[in-house]
Design a protein around this motif. Structure first.
Motif, short mmCIF file in Angstrom:
data_model
loop_
_atom_site.label_atom_id
_atom_site.label_comp_id
_atom_site.label_asym_id
_atom_site.label_seq_id
_atom_site.Cartn_x
_atom_site.Cartn_y
_atom_site.Cartn_z
N ARG A 13 -36.96 -0.70 23.14
CA ARG A 13 -36.31 -0.70 21.33
C ARG A 13 -36.13 0.87 21.17
NH1 ARG A 13 -39.08 -4.64 22.10
NH2 ARG A 13 -38.52 -6.81 21.16
N THR A 14 -36.20 1.87 22.21
CA THR A 14 -35.94 3.22 21.78
C THR A 14 -34.62 3.88 21.85
OG1 THR A 14 -36.69 3.95 24.18
CG2 THR A 14 -38.46 3.75 22.41
N THR A 15 -34.42 4.92 21.67
CA THR A 15 -33.23 5.73 21.78
C THR A 15 -33.31 7.00 22.32
OG1 THR A 15 -32.12 4.41 20.04
CG2 THR A 15 -31.01 6.49 20.49
N SER A 16 -32.74 7.53 23.44
CA SER A 16 -33.11 8.62 23.88
C SER A 16 -32.31 9.58 23.53
CB SER A 16 -32.90 8.78 25.46
OG SER A 16 -33.96 7.90 26.23
N ILE A 17 -32.58 10.90 23.09
CA ILE A 17 -31.71 11.87 22.34
C ILE A 17 -31.96 13.17 23.38
CG2 ILE A 17 -31.43 13.42 20.27
CD1 ILE A 17 -32.70 11.34 18.73
N TRP A 27 -34.98 14.15 11.95
CA TRP A 27 -35.47 12.72 11.50
C TRP A 27 -36.47 12.43 10.42
CZ3 TRP A 27 -37.22 14.75 16.30
CH2 TRP A 27 -38.43 14.98 16.12
N HIS A 33 -41.53 8.39 16.51
CA HIS A 33 -40.79 9.36 17.43
C HIS A 33 -42.03 9.86 18.54
CE1 HIS A 33 -42.35 11.84 14.05
NE2 HIS A 33 -42.64 12.79 15.03
#
Length: 105
Positions: A13-17, A27, A33
């Protein structure tokens, strides 16, 4: 085993930045995070900022003046020419436009 399933549950469910060196990522502090381990030989720097509206009850005129004075001392110690280096928007964000004789907050 339980810890592993916990990791998998959230990892999917994560998003890589990703970003270039010197970039900033912002954020809301309530957002979960984290970061991957730094396996390089280079330092990884982080700077934490906490923002709230200028009219927030915690931001009294006295607190704003103390914060401005502390920032100006730190900029001076680092050799930063505030007038040349900080944009008008930056001055507003950092609260540098509050005068000592200003009655506002």
């Amino acid at each position: 085993r339980h810890r592993h399933s916990y990791y998998q549950y959230y990892h999917h469910r994560t998003t890589s930045i990703t970003c270039r060196a010197g970039s900033a990522i912002l954020w809301d502090q309530r957002t979960a995070h984290g970061s991957a381990p730094n396996n390089s030989t280079k330092w990884r720097y982080a700077q934490f900022f906490k923002f709230f509206p200028a009219n927030h009850t915690a931001m009294t005129t006295e607190r704003a003046r103390h914060r401005r004075a502390a920032l100006l001392r730190r900029f001076a110690a680092a050799g930063v020419d505030v007038d040349a280096a900080i944009t008008p928007h930056g001055r507003r964000v950092f609260g540098l436009d509050i005068d000592d004789d200003d009655s506002g907050g």
